[in-house]
Write a protein that holds these residues in place. Structure first.
Motif, mmCIF file in Angstrom:
data_model
loop_
_atom_site.group_PDB
_atom_site.id
_atom_site.type_symbol
_atom_site.label_atom_id
_atom_site.label_comp_id
_atom_site.label_asym_id
_atom_site.label_seq_id
_atom_site.Cartn_x
_atom_site.Cartn_y
_atom_site.Cartn_z
ATOM 1 N N HIS A 32 -25.746 46.250 -73.082
ATOM 2 C CA HIS A 32 -26.159 45.224 -72.120
ATOM 3 C C HIS A 32 -27.670 45.304 -71.934
ATOM 4 C CE1 HIS A 32 -21.965 44.701 -71.330
ATOM 5 N NE2 HIS A 32 -21.823 45.902 -70.825
ATOM 6 N N PRO A 33 -28.348 44.153 -71.774
ATOM 7 C CA PRO A 33 -29.805 44.209 -71.562
ATOM 8 C C PRO A 33 -30.145 45.086 -70.348
ATOM 9 C CG PRO A 33 -29.105 41.950 -71.938
ATOM 10 C CD PRO A 33 -27.853 42.767 -71.807
ATOM 11 N N LEU A 34 -31.191 45.890 -70.482
ATOM 12 C CA LEU A 34 -31.638 46.746 -69.381
ATOM 13 C C LEU A 34 -32.082 45.855 -68.220
ATOM 14 C CD1 LEU A 34 -31.679 49.791 -70.020
ATOM 15 C CD2 LEU A 34 -34.155 49.665 -70.033
ATOM 16 N N LEU A 35 -31.606 46.163 -67.026
ATOM 17 C CA LEU A 35 -32.004 45.386 -65.847
ATOM 18 C C LEU A 35 -33.370 45.858 -65.372
ATOM 19 C CD1 LEU A 35 -28.735 45.412 -63.707
ATOM 20 C CD2 LEU A 35 -29.670 43.522 -65.078
ATOM 21 N N ASN A 36 -34.243 44.903 -65.122
ATOM 22 C CA ASN A 36 -35.551 45.260 -64.566
ATOM 23 C C ASN A 36 -35.340 45.761 -63.140
ATOM 24 O OD1 ASN A 36 -38.198 45.485 -63.862
ATOM 25 N ND2 ASN A 36 -38.794 43.450 -64.588
ATOM 26 N N GLY A 37 -35.705 47.024 -62.874
ATOM 27 C CA GLY A 37 -35.466 47.624 -61.563
ATOM 28 C C GLY A 37 -34.118 48.308 -61.459
ATOM 29 N N GLY A 38 -33.395 48.386 -62.572
ATOM 30 C CA GLY A 38 -32.075 49.027 -62.570
ATOM 31 C C GLY A 38 -32.175 50.540 -62.659
ATOM 32 N N ASN A 39 -31.063 51.180 -62.310
ATOM 33 C CA ASN A 39 -30.988 52.651 -62.348
ATOM 34 C C ASN A 39 -30.154 53.093 -63.539
ATOM 35 O OD1 ASN A 39 -32.376 52.912 -59.892
ATOM 36 N ND2 ASN A 39 -30.488 52.754 -58.701
ATOM 37 N N LEU A 79 -30.453 59.820 -61.810
ATOM 38 C CA LEU A 79 -30.650 58.377 -61.933
ATOM 39 C C LEU A 79 -32.137 58.074 -61.922
ATOM 40 C CD1 LEU A 79 -28.008 56.566 -59.748
ATOM 41 C CD2 LEU A 79 -28.183 56.680 -62.245
ATOM 42 N N THR A 80 -32.513 57.202 -62.842
ATOM 43 C CA THR A 80 -33.921 56.910 -63.062
ATOM 44 C C THR A 80 -34.110 55.402 -62.966
ATOM 45 O OG1 THR A 80 -33.985 58.829 -64.520
ATOM 46 C CG2 THR A 80 -35.776 57.258 -64.749
ATOM 47 N N ASN A 81 -35.079 55.011 -62.203
ATOM 48 C CA ASN A 81 -35.332 53.588 -61.987
ATOM 49 C C ASN A 81 -36.394 53.106 -62.964
ATOM 50 O OD1 ASN A 81 -36.939 51.320 -60.311
ATOM 51 N ND2 ASN A 81 -34.767 51.312 -59.809
ATOM 52 N N ILE A 82 -36.073 52.035 -63.678
ATOM 53 C CA ILE A 82 -36.985 51.522 -64.710
ATOM 54 C C ILE A 82 -37.365 50.101 -64.343
ATOM 55 C CG2 ILE A 82 -37.177 50.962 -67.171
ATOM 56 C CD1 ILE A 82 -35.306 53.340 -67.640
ATOM 57 N N ALA A 83 -38.641 49.898 -64.096
ATOM 58 C CA ALA A 83 -39.081 48.594 -63.610
ATOM 59 C C ALA A 83 -40.346 48.160 -64.323
ATOM 60 C CB ALA A 83 -39.346 48.670 -62.102
ATOM 61 N N SER A 84 -40.457 46.862 -64.517
ATOM 62 C CA SER A 84 -41.671 46.299 -65.076
ATOM 63 C C SER A 84 -42.103 45.110 -64.236
ATOM 64 C CB SER A 84 -41.447 45.845 -66.514
ATOM 65 O OG SER A 84 -42.631 45.231 -66.981
ATOM 66 N N PRO A 85 -43.242 45.232 -63.527
ATOM 67 C CA PRO A 85 -43.705 44.082 -62.751
ATOM 68 C C PRO A 85 -44.236 42.971 -63.642
ATOM 69 C CG PRO A 85 -45.166 45.972 -62.456
ATOM 70 C CD PRO A 85 -44.104 46.396 -63.407
ATOM 71 N N SER A 86 -44.525 43.285 -64.897
ATOM 72 C CA SER A 86 -45.209 42.317 -65.751
ATOM 73 C C SER A 86 -44.260 41.457 -66.574
ATOM 74 C CB SER A 86 -46.183 43.051 -66.668
ATOM 75 O OG SER A 86 -45.482 43.961 -67.470
ATOM 76 N N SER A 87 -42.957 41.733 -66.520
ATOM 77 C CA SER A 87 -42.046 40.905 -67.302
ATOM 78 C C SER A 87 -40.700 40.806 -66.603
ATOM 79 C CB SER A 87 -41.874 41.480 -68.708
ATOM 80 O OG SER A 87 -41.510 42.830 -68.651
ATOM 81 N N ASN A 89 -37.551 40.368 -68.264
ATOM 82 C CA ASN A 89 -36.644 41.209 -69.027
ATOM 83 C C ASN A 89 -37.420 42.414 -69.539
ATOM 84 O OD1 ASN A 89 -35.840 38.105 -69.814
ATOM 85 N ND2 ASN A 89 -34.087 39.409 -69.384
ATOM 86 N N ILE A 90 -36.756 43.545 -69.584
ATOM 87 C CA ILE A 90 -37.395 44.737 -70.143
ATOM 88 C C ILE A 90 -37.340 44.625 -71.665
ATOM 89 C CG2 ILE A 90 -37.331 47.246 -70.331
ATOM 90 C CD1 ILE A 90 -37.716 46.763 -67.478
ATOM 91 N N THR A 91 -38.494 44.609 -72.281
ATOM 92 C CA THR A 91 -38.556 44.551 -73.740
ATOM 93 C C THR A 91 -39.339 45.762 -74.241
ATOM 94 O OG1 THR A 91 -40.678 43.417 -73.998
ATOM 95 C CG2 THR A 91 -38.742 42.021 -73.553
ATOM 96 N N THR A 92 -39.425 45.848 -75.567
ATOM 97 C CA THR A 92 -40.165 46.949 -76.176
ATOM 98 C C THR A 92 -41.679 46.783 -75.990
ATOM 99 O OG1 THR A 92 -40.018 45.750 -78.261
ATOM 100 C CG2 THR A 92 -38.386 47.461 -77.878
#
Ligand SMILES: *[C@@H]1O[C@H](CO)[C@@H](O)[C@H](O)[C@H]1NC(C)=O
Ligand SMILES: *[C@@H]1O[C@H](CO)[C@@H](O)[C@H](O)[C@H]1NC(C)=O
Ligand SMILES: *[C@@H]1O[C@H](CO)[C@@H](O)[C@H](O)[C@H]1NC(C)=O
Ligand SMILES: *[C@@H]1O[C@H](CO)[C@@H](O)[C@H](O)[C@H]1NC(C)=O
Ligand SMILES: *[C@@H]1O[C@H](CO)[C@@H](O)[C@H](O)[C@H]1NC(C)=O
Length: 208
Positions: A32-39, A79-87, A89-92
């Motif tokens: 499943h696509p990684l959720l921006n701000g997901g744990n 649990l690790t929170n992964i967030a990108s303010p600049s996009s 969807n989380i992409t490479t």
């Protein structure tokens, strides 16, 4: 500038940053696509060791302690929170803010954010949690390793200095996350989505 002083520790340089690449959606371990701000918990490939990423206290020579990011066998990943303010969807190609979703009590820091800083024990920059002077959020990237199986590596790129996150043992036997030269082995990870069962389990492990 503090970041400039910090960058003095970066002895490697990579032209890979400038390679023309296309942004690919990053997927969790179930595809499943990684959720921006997901744990997510971060796990290595079972066949190469099956370690999980957690925080570990390390003592500093001045008597204080710090929280380091380590890879450990036979333990539940934090649990690790992964967030990108600049996009959206989380992409490479997304610049990422990585932090632990929650910290245990008395864990040397109240700031859960992953940062990269120097450590007298290592030549390489090390991945730590919440070190106040290391303001380099937004420099982590998830890059494909074997994305067909949803495995990735983490890159750390700041101001043209780039390396990938790998593992190196410290003198206490912790497998510390460090930023290595691109020629060395990366840490290969999958992003495992939290489930309600896992939330309960990680809450328990944090008070033990
Ligand atoms: C991630 O975990 C933290 C701490 O448990 C929680 O506050 C936050 O709502 C979670 N985020 C998501 C998107 O589930
Ligand atoms: C860190 O220091 C504390 C207090 O001096 C000590 O109890 C602990 O065992 C030390 N931990 C490590 C990993 O050296
Ligand atoms: C102790 O050492 C650590 C790591 O070198 C440093 O981050 C911290 O600021 C120092 N603390 C004091 C009180 O000097
Ligand atoms: C990108 O994110 C949006 C909003 O969360 C979502 O609706 C969309 O499906 C995502 N695109 C892909 C390719 O996953
Ligand atoms: C994937 O990871 C392995 C180490 O497990 C490494 O040898 C290989 O070069 C990596 N491939 C890419 C494209 O990063």
């Amino acid at each position: 500038m503090k970041t400039r002083a910090l960058l003095a520790f970066f002895f490697f340089f990579s032209a890979a940053l400038f390679a023309i690449t296309t942004a690919e959606i990053v997927y969790d371990s179930l595809g499943h696509p990684l959720l921006n701000g997901g744990n997510y918990s971060l796990a290595t490939i079972p066949r190469v060791g099956g370690k999980n990423i957690i925080g570990a206290e390390v003592n500093n020579s001045n008597g204080s302690c710090s929280l380091a990011v380590v890879a450990k066998l036979f333990t539940k990943g934090w649990l690790t929170n992964i967030a990108s303010p600049s996009s959206v969807n989380i992409t490479t190609e997304s610049a990422l803010w990585i932090s632990f979703a929650q910290l245990p009590l008395n864990s040397c820091t109240n700031n859960p954010k992953w940062v990269v800083t120097s450590d007298p024990e290592f030549e390489e920059p090390v991945v730590m949690v919440g070190v106040a002077e290391a303001l380099n959020s937004g420099c982590f990237y998830i890059k494909p390793n074997n994305s067909a199986e949803f495995f990735y590596k983490l890159d750390f790129c700041c101001e043209f200095k780039c390396g990938h996150v790998g593992v190196k043992a410290d003198s206490h036997g912790n497998n510390r996350l460090v930023v290595k030269d691109e020629n060395e082995e990366p840490l290969v990870l999958a992003f495992v989505k939290e489930t309600s069962d896992e939330v309960v389990a990680s809450d328990i492990s944090m008070v033990v």
